[in-house]
Design a protein around this motif. Sequence first.
Motif, PDB file in Angstrom:
ATOM      1  N   HIS A  47       0.825  -1.224   0.000  1.00 25.31           N
ATOM      2  CA  HIS A  47       0.000   0.000   0.000  1.00 25.31           C
ATOM      3  C   HIS A  47       0.852   1.265   0.000  1.00 25.31           C
ATOM      4  N   GLU A  48       1.818   1.353   0.897  1.00 30.45           N
ATOM      5  CA  GLU A  48       2.593   2.592   0.985  1.00 30.45           C
ATOM      6  C   GLU A  48       3.397   2.824  -0.287  1.00 30.45           C
ATOM      7  N   GLN A  49       4.001   1.794  -0.829  1.00 35.73           N
ATOM      8  CA  GLN A  49       4.766   1.944  -2.072  1.00 35.73           C
ATOM      9  C   GLN A  49       3.878   2.434  -3.204  1.00 35.73           C
ATOM     10  N   ALA A  50       2.673   1.858  -3.330  1.00 35.49           N
ATOM     11  CA  ALA A  50       1.758   2.256  -4.401  1.00 35.49           C
ATOM     12  C   ALA A  50       1.300   3.704  -4.237  1.00 35.49           C
ATOM     13  N   MET A  51       1.091   4.130  -2.981  1.00 37.95           N
ATOM     14  CA  MET A  51       0.651   5.501  -2.731  1.00 37.95           C
ATOM     15  C   MET A  51       1.756   6.514  -3.000  1.00 37.95           C
ATOM     16  N   GLN A  52       3.001   6.122  -2.810  1.00 40.47           N
ATOM     17  CA  GLN A  52       4.122   7.039  -2.995  1.00 40.47           C
ATOM     18  C   GLN A  52       4.596   7.112  -4.439  1.00 40.47           C
ATOM     19  N   ALA A  53       4.187   6.156  -5.262  1.00 41.44           N
ATOM     20  CA  ALA A  53       4.633   6.117  -6.655  1.00 41.44           C
ATOM     21  C   ALA A  53       4.245   7.404  -7.375  1.00 41.44           C
ATOM     22  N   SER A  54       5.146   7.911  -8.217  1.00 39.48           N
ATOM     23  CA  SER A  54       4.887   9.182  -8.904  1.00 39.48           C
ATOM     24  C   SER A  54       4.974   9.018 -10.420  1.00 39.48           C
ATOM     25  N   TYR A 269       6.902   9.636   6.906  1.00 36.83           N
ATOM     26  CA  TYR A 269       7.094  11.058   6.604  1.00 36.83           C
ATOM     27  C   TYR A 269       8.607  11.276   6.505  1.00 36.83           C
ATOM     28  N   ALA A 270       9.122  11.153   5.283  1.00 38.29           N
ATOM     29  CA  ALA A 270      10.572  11.183   5.080  1.00 38.29           C
ATOM     30  C   ALA A 270      11.201  12.479   5.568  1.00 38.29           C
ATOM     31  N   GLU A 271      10.517  13.593   5.325  1.00 34.34           N
ATOM     32  CA  GLU A 271      11.107  14.880   5.699  1.00 34.34           C
ATOM     33  C   GLU A 271      11.281  15.018   7.211  1.00 34.34           C
ATOM     34  N   ARG A 272      10.446  14.293   7.964  1.00 31.98           N
ATOM     35  CA  ARG A 272      10.555  14.327   9.426  1.00 31.98           C
ATOM     36  C   ARG A 272      11.204  13.062   9.986  1.00 31.98           C
ATOM     37  N   LYS A 273      11.602  12.150   9.077  1.00 30.64           N
ATOM     38  CA  LYS A 273      12.187  10.878   9.474  1.00 30.64           C
ATOM     39  C   LYS A 273      11.283  10.183  10.481  1.00 30.64           C
ATOM     40  N   LEU A 274      10.009  10.143  10.120  1.00 31.20           N
ATOM     41  CA  LEU A 274       8.986   9.622  11.024  1.00 31.20           C
ATOM     42  C   LEU A 274       8.222   8.490  10.360  1.00 31.20           C
ATOM     43  N   ASP A 275       8.121   7.380  11.047  1.00 27.07           N
ATOM     44  CA  ASP A 275       7.389   6.212  10.569  1.00 27.07           C
ATOM     45  C   ASP A 275       6.288   5.937  11.586  1.00 27.07           C
ATOM     46  N   ILE A 289      -8.744  13.199   3.425  1.00 25.45           N
ATOM     47  CA  ILE A 289      -8.585  12.874   4.846  1.00 25.45           C
ATOM     48  C   ILE A 289      -8.951  14.124   5.642  1.00 25.45           C
ATOM     49  N   ILE A 290      -9.969  14.033   6.471  1.00 27.58           N
ATOM     50  CA  ILE A 290     -10.421  15.209   7.213  1.00 27.58           C
ATOM     51  C   ILE A 290      -9.880  15.244   8.639  1.00 27.58           C
ATOM     52  N   ASP A 291      -9.386  14.128   9.123  1.00 29.30           N
ATOM     53  CA  ASP A 291      -8.761  14.089  10.441  1.00 29.30           C
ATOM     54  C   ASP A 291      -7.973  12.791  10.566  1.00 29.30           C
ATOM     55  N   TYR A 292      -7.034  12.755  11.484  1.00 23.95           N
ATOM     56  CA  TYR A 292      -6.259  11.538  11.676  1.00 23.95           C
ATOM     57  C   TYR A 292      -5.577  11.556  13.045  1.00 23.95           C
ATOM     58  N   ALA A 293      -5.153  10.373  13.449  1.00 25.36           N
ATOM     59  CA  ALA A 293      -4.333  10.209  14.648  1.00 25.36           C
ATOM     60  C   ALA A 293      -3.253   9.199  14.306  1.00 25.36           C
ATOM     61  N   TRP A 294      -2.082   9.315  14.937  1.00 26.76           N
ATOM     62  CA  TRP A 294      -1.039   8.359  14.641  1.00 26.76           C
ATOM     63  C   TRP A 294      -0.351   7.906  15.907  1.00 26.76           C
ATOM     64  N   SER A 295       0.341   6.771  15.772  1.00 26.60           N
ATOM     65  CA  SER A 295       1.011   6.172  16.915  1.00 26.60           C
ATOM     66  C   SER A 295       2.288   5.500  16.441  1.00 26.60           C
TER      67      SER A 295
END
Length: 321
Positions: A47-54, A269-275, A289-295
């Motif tokens: 999923h993540e690879q497909a979403m990041q494809a440009s 989030y590559a720019e923040r080095k955050l997974d 996406i109108i709202d989100y939470a992460w962990s």
Amino acid sequence: MRSVVTLILSCLLAACQALPSRSGSASAAGDALTRLDAALAGDWDNHEQAMQASAIAVPRVREGLRLAQQGREGSAWLWRLQSTAADKTASHALWLLRATAADNGNRVTLTPYRALDPAAAGDMFDGKRKFAFDAAQWAELAPCAQSGEWKNSRFEAQASASACSALLPGLGESAALLPLRLVLDGDMLRTVTFADQARGTDAAIAARRVRWFDGWAAINGGGPKARAGNQDWHLQKDLHLSSEGGRAELRWRDGAASGWSLQLERKTYAERKLDVLQLNVIDDASGAIIDYAWSNPQATAIGFNLGWLQVGLTEQAKPQP
């Protein structure tokens, strides 16, 4: 491992000249195959690879690997690949993969087989029919066998593309999803099929191991603009989402669609080095996406309280599709 060390020490103390080659080979083979069996089991999704494809679109690929048989002669895997291109064109294939020890247990050979009765093979994969290998039901694709080995925590195997390509005309549409190479490294499975070669020599499907979450949601009848004190809550207790882009519609108590959905995904989030492991609220009409939470990406539970929407998800103890 402790038993092997004890045996070696015993031999040294007894001044034995060498370990029995047959026992040593069986132990090495057993360890390698058992390790591979445990590492491959489960579901995988890019999923993540497909979403990041440009520039070059990468299809969304879901892979399921089911250990169908395990014995002294090796293991048998059912491997299903489902691919959806950017234009929504879908394709799928199911292979039997027989894993055996090679080179005195230092390498593993993965030989694919094509089902002569795809419907029966699908029933075996889904557990509707017990698996029992019958050579009359499978066509061996020996030229497409992959040979590989473990190097620390990484397993890599590869087939000869030139030798395997000779079989393609007889495989039909499923030939595109015939694996030529796989690299297993922790929770990442990188697979190269004939279809990937069209994207370049280094192209591969980078799929992450799927974790499954169950849970509940309570949505207020007033939606995001619900006023304080509004007690019109609609409870949904059957949420079932995968960690790799799993999505579930939010519904009112009568079963009608509310217009919002939940999505769970691993995101970098590559720019923040955050997974992170991220839980999104999506507006179905716009797809936004109108709202989100992460962990933490390894979190076993995630949820939020937005006032008008409350959600709680917990990872299944034994992941299931």
